[in-house]
Design a protein around this motif. Structure first.
Motif, PDB file in Angstrom:
ATOM      1  N   GLY A 252       0.747  -1.378  -0.166  1.00  0.00           N
ATOM      2  CA  GLY A 252      -0.213  -0.066  -0.025  1.00  0.00           C
ATOM      3  C   GLY A 252       0.782   1.709   0.356  1.00  0.00           C
ATOM      4  O   GLY A 252       0.012   2.429   0.138  1.00  0.00           O
ATOM      5  N   THR A 253       1.980   1.328  -0.318  1.00  0.00           N
ATOM      6  CA  THR A 253       3.320   2.578  -0.506  1.00  0.00           C
ATOM      7  C   THR A 253       3.119   3.238  -1.833  1.00  0.00           C
ATOM      8  O   THR A 253       3.494   2.140  -2.907  1.00  0.00           O
ATOM      9  N   GLY A 254       3.396   3.853  -1.860  1.00  0.00           N
ATOM     10  CA  GLY A 254       3.609   4.661  -3.201  1.00  0.00           C
ATOM     11  C   GLY A 254       4.906   4.256  -3.920  1.00  0.00           C
ATOM     12  O   GLY A 254       5.424   5.264  -3.542  1.00  0.00           O
ATOM     13  N   GLN A 255       4.956   3.786  -5.084  1.00  0.00           N
ATOM     14  CA  GLN A 255       6.076   3.828  -5.321  1.00  0.00           C
ATOM     15  C   GLN A 255       6.998   4.402  -6.820  1.00  0.00           C
ATOM     16  O   GLN A 255       4.992   4.488  -7.838  1.00  0.00           O
ATOM     17  N   VAL A 256       7.342   5.159  -7.503  1.00  0.00           N
ATOM     18  CA  VAL A 256       8.064   5.875  -8.572  1.00  0.00           C
ATOM     19  C   VAL A 256       8.895   5.410  -9.132  1.00  0.00           C
ATOM     20  O   VAL A 256      10.163   5.290  -8.932  1.00  0.00           O
ATOM     21  N   GLU A 257       8.413   5.037 -10.160  1.00  0.00           N
ATOM     22  CA  GLU A 257       9.744   4.767 -11.386  1.00  0.00           C
ATOM     23  C   GLU A 257      10.913   5.490 -11.259  1.00  0.00           C
ATOM     24  O   GLU A 257      10.006   7.052 -11.923  1.00  0.00           O
ATOM     25  N   VAL A 258      12.154   5.356 -12.120  1.00  0.00           N
ATOM     26  CA  VAL A 258      12.724   6.109 -12.020  1.00  0.00           C
ATOM     27  C   VAL A 258      14.243   5.905 -12.910  1.00  0.00           C
ATOM     28  O   VAL A 258      14.242   4.843 -12.538  1.00  0.00           O
ATOM     29  N   ASP A 259      14.522   5.875 -13.875  1.00  0.00           N
ATOM     30  CA  ASP A 259      15.416   5.588 -15.121  1.00  0.00           C
ATOM     31  C   ASP A 259      16.619   5.753 -14.821  1.00  0.00           C
ATOM     32  O   ASP A 259      16.118   7.251 -15.107  1.00  0.00           O
ATOM     33  N   VAL A 260      17.646   5.195 -14.267  1.00  0.00           N
ATOM     34  CA  VAL A 260      18.797   5.633 -14.954  1.00  0.00           C
ATOM     35  C   VAL A 260      19.570   5.336 -16.283  1.00  0.00           C
ATOM     36  O   VAL A 260      19.774   3.562 -15.895  1.00  0.00           O
ATOM     37  N   HIS A 261      20.467   6.065 -16.886  1.00  0.00           N
ATOM     38  CA  HIS A 261      20.925   5.766 -18.102  1.00  0.00           C
ATOM     39  C   HIS A 261      23.063   5.797 -17.687  1.00  0.00           C
ATOM     40  O   HIS A 261      22.784   6.673 -17.197  1.00  0.00           O
ATOM     41  N   PRO A 262      23.171   4.616 -17.852  1.00  0.00           N
ATOM     42  CA  PRO A 262      24.715   4.046 -17.849  1.00  0.00           C
ATOM     43  C   PRO A 262      25.331   5.106 -18.519  1.00  0.00           C
ATOM     44  O   PRO A 262      24.933   5.788 -19.895  1.00  0.00           O
ATOM     45  N   THR A 263      26.572   5.949 -17.877  1.00  0.00           N
ATOM     46  CA  THR A 263      27.271   6.547 -19.021  1.00  0.00           C
ATOM     47  C   THR A 263      28.973   5.580 -19.170  1.00  0.00           C
ATOM     48  O   THR A 263      29.468   5.412 -18.305  1.00  0.00           O
ATOM     49  N   GLY A 264      29.530   6.284 -20.106  1.00  0.00           N
ATOM     50  CA  GLY A 264      30.745   4.880 -20.396  1.00  0.00           C
ATOM     51  C   GLY A 264      30.252   3.029 -20.301  1.00  0.00           C
ATOM     52  O   GLY A 264      29.553   3.401 -20.682  1.00  0.00           O
TER      53      GLY A 264
END
Length: 305
Positions: A252-264
């Motif tokens: 019942g906890t709100g979760q937000v998707e976060v996308d991370v793009h690796p560099t190198g």
């Protein structure tokens, strides 16, 4: 006389015990008063101005940026032949598999026959119109128009049948690597799986942050990435996307998707778990003191600040 002597000794012993008890109480009271009124011992430290960062910690999974999934429910007929295998590199437009096209081939044959029949009727109507005297040509026009409409409809059916046949050849929508090729649509454990899955070369890390942490994360923020599979390496990336909405998890906890793009260079394979540190906020010139200076020790006699 003997009884009086014993009674006297008991009185003397009792008086001695009472006296010792009074002395003990007096000593303990004195020590307690000394502790209460003792001067605290202070330890002095220096306040320094430093740069402080708010760091958010989260674990996530390595996933492809681009992927093509072909599910059994999307297919119009059973798989006839697989044209690729797991690990194979494919290019956009390359055929991945063929479906059974028996019904589509029959539909094309029927459509071609209908076109031929409509063409014959149109040719006959047109010939009658051309050979009719000028005054009678008007009588042939409805027949010519009807034959032409029938031929147009038959040609449209043929194009639809040809499109249906082309749909039995499933092509790659992107250039990448095949990671699933299962004609039956089940994996080794008997669970449902895609018929084919193709992934592109670019990777991303998908995190699930709480609503509170997500409000402090913005696109472009730097990310430090580590993996238990690569214990001696630290990778780097940036926040690429923060979802504009939250989804509720099983708790019942709100979760937000976060996308991370690796560099190198980023050697962690798809599906692996990684740990991320997001430096969300930086403040300069913050007055700071050591942590030990904020902890009170031996509250009755000694304080450290």
């Amino acid at each position: 006389m003997r009884e009086s002597s014993r009674r006297g000794r008991r009185i003397a012993i009792g008086a001695t015990a009472v006296g010792l008890a009074l002395i003990t109480i007096a000593v303990l009271t004195f020590v307690d008063l000394q502790r209460k009124h003792a001067t605290p011992v202070l330890q002095v430290t220096t306040v320094r101005l430093q740069t402080m960062k708010r760091v958010i910690f989260s674990s996530g999974q390595v996933r492809p940026v681009q992927r093509q999934l072909i599910q059994a429910s999307q297919l119009t007929s059973p798989v006839e032949r697989m044209d690729v295998s797991v690990g194979q590199h494919v290019k956009q437009g390359q055929v991945l598999l063929h479906l059974n096209d028996t019904s589509q081939q029959q539909a094309i044959s029927d459509a071609k026959a209908a076109v031929s029949a409509a063409q014959a009727e149109y040719n006959q109507a047109e010939a009658g119109y051309n050979s009719a005297p000028t005054l009678l040509k008007q009588m042939w026009l409805p027949q010519v128009d009807a034959a032409q409409a029938a031929m147009t409809q038959a040609q449209q059916q043929l194009r639809s049948a040809q499109a249906a046949l082309a749909a039995t050849m499933i092509e790659a929508s992107l250039t990448g690597t095949v990671i699933v090729a299962s004609p039956a649509g089940v994996d080794a454990s008997g669970n449902a799986s895609p018929i084919v899955e193709v992934v592109g070369p670019q990777k991303q890390i998908v995190l699930e942050l709480s609503e509170v942490d997500a409000t402090h994360v913005k696109s472009g923020m730097p990310v430090s990435i580590t993996s238990d599979a690569f214990p001696n390496e630290t990778f780097h990336g940036t926040v690429a996307m923060v979802a504009p909405f939250a989804e509720t998890d099983q708790n019942g906890t709100g979760q937000v998707e976060v996308d991370v793009h690796p560099t190198g260079s980023f050697a962690v394979p798809l599906g692996y778990q990684v740990n991320c540190k997001i430096a969300s906020t930086t403040h300069k010139g913050v007055p700071t003191v050591p942590y030990g200076a904020l902890v009170q020790q031996e509250a009755t006699t000694r304080s450290t600040w």
